[in-house]
Design a protein around this motif. Structure first.
Motif, PDB file in Angstrom:
ATOM      1  N   CYS A 258       0.913  -1.153   0.043  1.00  0.00           N
ATOM      2  CA  CYS A 258      -0.060  -0.182  -0.061  1.00  0.00           C
ATOM      3  C   CYS A 258       0.997   1.162  -0.186  1.00  0.00           C
ATOM      4  O   CYS A 258       1.853   1.302   0.483  1.00  0.00           O
ATOM      5  N   ALA A 259       0.271   2.333  -0.520  1.00  0.00           N
ATOM      6  CA  ALA A 259       0.990   3.455  -0.544  1.00  0.00           C
ATOM      7  C   ALA A 259       1.183   4.014   0.728  1.00  0.00           C
ATOM      8  O   ALA A 259       0.322   3.922   1.566  1.00  0.00           O
ATOM      9  N   PRO A 260       2.472   4.825   1.299  1.00  0.00           N
ATOM     10  CA  PRO A 260       2.477   5.089   2.760  1.00  0.00           C
ATOM     11  C   PRO A 260       1.352   6.532   2.870  1.00  0.00           C
ATOM     12  O   PRO A 260       1.186   7.129   2.231  1.00  0.00           O
ATOM     13  N   VAL A 261       0.905   6.622   4.168  1.00  0.00           N
ATOM     14  CA  VAL A 261       0.324   7.667   4.552  1.00  0.00           C
ATOM     15  C   VAL A 261       0.719   8.378   5.934  1.00  0.00           C
ATOM     16  O   VAL A 261       1.148   7.400   6.710  1.00  0.00           O
ATOM     17  N   ALA A 262       0.865   9.603   6.203  1.00  0.00           N
ATOM     18  CA  ALA A 262       1.507   9.977   7.421  1.00  0.00           C
ATOM     19  C   ALA A 262       0.550   9.497   8.740  1.00  0.00           C
ATOM     20  O   ALA A 262      -0.510   9.352   8.766  1.00  0.00           O
ATOM     21  N   GLN A 263       1.868   9.386   9.699  1.00  0.00           N
ATOM     22  CA  GLN A 263       1.307   8.834  10.878  1.00  0.00           C
ATOM     23  C   GLN A 263       1.728   9.557  11.986  1.00  0.00           C
ATOM     24  O   GLN A 263       2.830   9.960  12.000  1.00  0.00           O
ATOM     25  N   GLY A 264       0.834  10.063  12.975  1.00  0.00           N
ATOM     26  CA  GLY A 264       1.499  10.621  14.207  1.00  0.00           C
ATOM     27  C   GLY A 264       0.170  10.261  15.305  1.00  0.00           C
ATOM     28  O   GLY A 264      -0.591   9.728  14.958  1.00  0.00           O
ATOM     29  N   PRO A 265       0.743  10.929  16.480  1.00  0.00           N
ATOM     30  CA  PRO A 265      -0.201  10.425  17.862  1.00  0.00           C
ATOM     31  C   PRO A 265      -1.461  11.006  17.540  1.00  0.00           C
ATOM     32  O   PRO A 265      -2.588  10.194  18.144  1.00  0.00           O
ATOM     33  N   THR A 266      -1.781  12.020  17.103  1.00  0.00           N
ATOM     34  CA  THR A 266      -3.068  12.518  16.799  1.00  0.00           C
ATOM     35  C   THR A 266      -3.936  12.005  15.500  1.00  0.00           C
ATOM     36  O   THR A 266      -4.930  12.434  15.207  1.00  0.00           O
ATOM     37  N   THR A 267      -3.246  11.226  14.584  1.00  0.00           N
ATOM     38  CA  THR A 267      -3.782  11.026  13.507  1.00  0.00           C
ATOM     39  C   THR A 267      -4.302   9.338  13.517  1.00  0.00           C
ATOM     40  O   THR A 267      -3.364   8.595  13.864  1.00  0.00           O
ATOM     41  N   PRO A 268      -5.491   9.258  13.248  1.00  0.00           N
ATOM     42  CA  PRO A 268      -6.085   7.925  13.359  1.00  0.00           C
ATOM     43  C   PRO A 268      -5.665   7.054  12.295  1.00  0.00           C
ATOM     44  O   PRO A 268      -5.236   7.578  11.159  1.00  0.00           O
ATOM     45  N   GLY A 269      -5.266   5.970  12.430  1.00  0.00           N
ATOM     46  CA  GLY A 269      -4.794   4.983  11.513  1.00  0.00           C
ATOM     47  C   GLY A 269      -5.068   3.717  11.719  1.00  0.00           C
ATOM     48  O   GLY A 269      -5.572   3.416  12.837  1.00  0.00           O
ATOM     49  N   ILE A 270      -4.583   2.731  10.740  1.00  0.00           N
ATOM     50  CA  ILE A 270      -5.102   1.268  11.027  1.00  0.00           C
ATOM     51  C   ILE A 270      -4.117   0.741  12.080  1.00  0.00           C
ATOM     52  O   ILE A 270      -4.611  -0.238  12.669  1.00  0.00           O
ATOM     53  N   TRP A 271      -3.130   1.356  12.514  1.00  0.00           N
ATOM     54  CA  TRP A 271      -2.231   0.952  13.513  1.00  0.00           C
ATOM     55  C   TRP A 271      -2.569   1.785  14.925  1.00  0.00           C
ATOM     56  O   TRP A 271      -1.955   1.715  15.959  1.00  0.00           O
TER      57      TRP A 271
END
Length: 625
Positions: A258-271
Motif C-alpha cells: 500500500c502507498a504510505p500515509v503520514a502517521q502521528g499520535p493525533t492521526t487515526p490510522g489502521i495501527w
C-alpha cells in the motif's frame, strides 16, 4: 542524526547504565505470594505481518514446519516447498479475510502460493511471479520462505532466553485494522449509526478504515480497555506510543502493498485506532496517545520507572516489518525498545509482550481454532520477556492477542472484563473474548519463585546467527548392528568413553551478537560482545585491532568463561595501557580502526576435548572516539 544512528545510541546508553549485564540496575526481587502483581508495567510491542512458521518454523522444540510440505502452485504447476529465505526484503501475500479463508482452505493450509500469485496479479512466468528459491534474488513469490537465526538472531536469542509461544493466534481472521481493534477492545464491528453502540455488529474486516479515501473516519462507539483503566478505583495509568512516520494506506484489506500515509499520535490510522474511540474522547484522554519520544524519556528516568502501568507501542512503516519494510530495520527497532527497558529501573517490574499483528500472507502449517465468526486468525509469533519469565521455554498453550487484555485485566483490574453486562457501557458484542474457555493464561509463562532474570542487552544490528536444521530434519541413526568388517586389516577400535550405537548429539550452536560501532567513552575503553551457547559450554574469547606495531596486530586482553545452556552474557574485552594509548592516537588522527573478536566454544559435556564441535566467530567493529 539519522534514525539508524539514533537506535545505536539508545542501545549504547542502555548498556552504559548496566556496566555489564546485570550490573548497576537495581536488583529485582519477587514476592511469590503477590503473583501477577509483581508486574507493575506491561508493555505490548506489536510488529507487523509475519506468520509463526515464517520466523520460527525451524526453531528447536517448537511446533514448526513439518517435513514433506509442498503447497500447490496453480500458475506454474507442481508445488512449492518451504525454503530458507536470506532476503531482508520480503513480499508475502494478500491477507484480508477472503485470503485467510483461501490460505486455510478448509484446514488443508495449502492456498498460500495461489493467493500470493493472485495478489501480485500474476499471469505469466516473469521473475516477479515465479516461486522463490533459496538462490532467488529480486522480486518473486516468497510466501513459502522462512527465516532463522541467520536473519533474525535477536528474535531467536530472546526465544532462547525467555518464553516463545508457538500457539499464538491473531484474534481475527483478516488484516491489521481489525486486529488493532481487537487488541484494544476485544471486538471488531461496523455500525449503522456510529453514535450508538447498540447498532454495531461484528465485522471481521472492521469498519471503514482511516485512509486517503476515508480521511474523516467515523467515531467508534463500543468500549475499549482504556475505559476500564480510566474508571478503575484508583485509575490505572496507560499510554499508547506512536512512532511518527508513515503507515501503509490500505483501503483494501487484500492489498499486498500500500502507498504510505503520514502517521502521528493525533492521526487515526489502521495501527492507531484510539483517536477514534468514543470513550477516549469522552474521558478527555486523547493526550495519552503520544509520541514514542515520550516512551524513551519515561524509561530513561534515572531513579525510578516513569512508564505508565500499561503501554502499547505502534511502529512506523519503516520499522514495522510490514512487507516490504526490511526485517533488519524492524529487529533493530524492537531490540532498541527492549534494551531501553532492560537498561532502566523499569526492568525489575515489567512484562514485555512481543508479537506480530497478522500473518502477512506467509505460510503457516497450523489451522486456526474457530472461536466465533471472526476468529481466530493465523498463527503469529509471540514472546514474553521479563525478569520473571521462564527461561528458554516454548509455551504450547492456545493463546491469542485477547490474552494480553486478560493479563492486563487480571493484574490491574481485579479480573474485570470487557463485558457489556458488567462494565457500564453496553454494546452488542457476541461474546467476551477474554473469557473464552480455550484461551490460555499468560501467567503460566512466569515463575515468581525464580531468581529474577538479568537484562539481556543485544546489538540492534547483530551478526548473523547459526543456521537451523531444515524442516522435518531427523538426525541420522546408526544401523542397529555394525556391518561385518571389510577384508584385510581390521579398523581401529572405537575411542573409549564414547557410547556406540547411540544417535549423534544435537548440533551445537554458538550465538554471538555485537554492535557494528562502539564508543570507547561509553564502554570505559572496552568493547563488548554478547555470547550464548545451545548447551553448557566453555568459551575462549580474544581479539585484536587493525592497528599493527612491529608487523604484529595490537591485541586485547583475552577471557575464558563457562556458560550454562541457553544463557547469554555480555563480555567486555579491554586494552593494555600501551595499546589504548596507541588506539587513541590513531582515532585522533581520524584513522579507521576495527577490532576482530574470535570466540572458541566447546561443549562442556565433552570435557573440553571435542575439536569437531569448536566454533569460531569473528566480527569487525568500527571504533569511535
Amino acid at each position: 542524526m539519522s534514525t539508524r544512528r539514533g537506535w545505536e545510541l539508545v542501545a549504547i546508553t542502555a548498556a552504559m547504565a548496566m556496566g555489564t549485564l546485570g550490573g548497576s540496575v537495581a536488583a529485582a526481587s519477587a514476592v511469590p505470594s503477590a503473583g501477577i502483581h509483581n508486574i507493575s508495567h506491561v508493555v505490548v510491542i506489536m510488529q507487523e505481518n509475519r506468520s509463526f512458521d515464517h520466523y520460527f518454523g525451524t526453531y528447536p522444540g517448537a511446533n514448526g514446519i513439518p517435513g514433506g510440505v509442498c503447497v500447490p502452485d496453480p500458475l506454474h504447476g507442481g508445488c512449492v516447498a518451504p525454503f530458507h529465505d536470506a532476503n531482508d526484503l520480503n513480499y508475502g501475500g494478500p491477507h484480508g479475510a477472503p485470503n485467510s479463508a483461501a490460505d486455510i482452505n478448509g484446514g488443508r493450509m495449502d492456498g498460500f502460493v495461489a493467493q500470493a500469485e493472485s495478489g501480485s496479479k500474476c499471469s505469466g512466468t516473469s521473475p516477479g511471479c515465479s516461486p522463490c528459491t533459496g538462490q532467488s534474488s529480486g522480486p518473486c513469490v516468497d510466501a513459502m520462505g522462512y527465516h532463522d537465526a541467520r536473519e533474525i538472531p535477536n528474535y531467536w536469542n530472546y526465544a532462547q532466553n525467555f518464553v516463545l509461544q508457538d500457539n499464538m493466534y491473531e484474534p481475527n481472521a483478516s488484516w491489521s485494522w481489525p486486529e488493532h481493534l481487537y487488541q484494544l477492545s476485544g471486538w471488531s464491528a461496523s455500525c449503522t449509526d456510529y453514535t450508538a453502540a447498540s447498532t454495531c455488529s461484528s465485522n471481521v474486516n472492521g469498519p471503514p478504515p482511516p485512509s486517503a479515501q476515508n480521511p474523516t473516519p467515523q467515531t467508534l462507539p463500543w468500549t475499549d480497555i482504556t475505559y476500564l483503566l480510566d474508571h478503575a478505583k484508583p485509575a490505572v495509568s496507560w499510554g499508547y506510543y506512536v512512532f511518527k512516520g508513515t503507515e501503509p494506506d490500505c483501503a483494501s484489506d487484500s492489498s499486498m502493498a500500500c502507498a504510505p500515509v503520514a502517521q502521528g499520535p493525533t492521526t487515526p490510522g489502521i495501527w492507531n485506532p484510539l483517536p477514534l474511540m468514543a470513550d477516549v474522547a469522552q474521558d478527555h484522554q486523547g493526550a495519552k496517545v503520544q509520541s514514542l519520544t515520550n516512551f524513551y524519556q519515561a524509561v530513561h528516568q534515572p531513579s525510578s520507572c516513569a512508564l505508565p502501568s500499561v503501554s502499547w507501542i505502534d511502529p512506523n512503516g519503516r520499522v514495522s516489518e510490514h512487507p516490504t519494510a526490511l526485517v533488519s530495520n524492524g529487529q533493530a527497532y524492537t531490540t532498541t525498545l527492549i534494551n531501553s527497558i532492560m537498561g532502566s529501573p523499569c526492568w525489575k517490574s515489567t512484562a514485555i509482550f512481543l508479537s506480530w499483528d497478522d500473518w502477512g500472507g506467509f505460510y503457516d502449517h497450523v489451522a486456526p481454532t474457530v472461536v466465533d465468526g471472526e476468529g481466530y486468525g493465523m498463527r503469529v509469533p509471540g514472546m514474553v520477556i521479563s525478569p520473571y519469565a521462564k527461561a528458554g521455554v516454548v509455551d504450547h498453550q492456545q493463546l491469542s492477542h485477547d490474552a494480553y487484555l486478560k493479563f492486563i485485566e487480571d493484574d490491574f483490574l481485579s479480573g474485570q472484563r470487557l463485558d457489556p453486562s458488567t462494565d457500564g457501557r453496553p454494546d452488542p458484542r457476541p461474546n467476551v473474548r477474554e473469557s473464552y474457555p480455550g484461551l490460555g493464561n499468560l501467567l503460566s509463562d512466569f515463575d515468581f519463585n525464580q531468581s529474577p532474570r538479568p537484562p539481556l542487552l543485544l546489538a540492534p544490528h547483530p551478526a548473523p546467527g547459526p543456521a537451523s536444521d531444515p524442516p522435518g530434519y531427523v538426525p541420522p541413526s546408526p544401523p542397529s548392528s555394525p556391518p561385518p568388517p571389510p577384508p584385510g586389516p581390521q579398523a581401529p577400535a572405537p575411542s573409549p568413553g564414547i557410547p556406540q550405537g547411540q544417535p549423534p548429539p544435537a548440533q551445537f550452536a554458538l550465538v554471538a551478537s555485537a554492535f557494528r560501532r562502539e564508543s570507547l567513552r561509553h564502554y570505559r575503553n572496552r568493547v563488548e560482545i554478547v555470547l550464548g551457547c545451545s548447551e553448557a559450554c566453555s568459551l575462549f574469547v580474544h581479539g585484536h585491532l587493525s592497528l599493527t606495531r612491529h608487523h604484529h596486530h595490537l591485541r586485547l586482553r583475552s577471557q575464558r568463561l563457562d556458560l550454562t545452556a541457553h544463557h547469554s552474557v555480555g563480555i567486555f574485552l579491554s586494552f593494555t595501557r600501551a595499546n589504548l594509548r596507541r588506539l587513541r592516537q590513531a582515532l585522533r588522527r581520524h584513522r579507521r580502526v576495527t577490532v576482530s573478536i574470535a570466540v572458541q566454544a566447546t561443549p562442556s559435556a565433552t570435557g573440553g576435548v571435542a575439536p569437531a564441535t569448536v566454533r569460531t566467530y569473528t566480527t569487525r567493529i568500527v571504533l569511535r572516539r
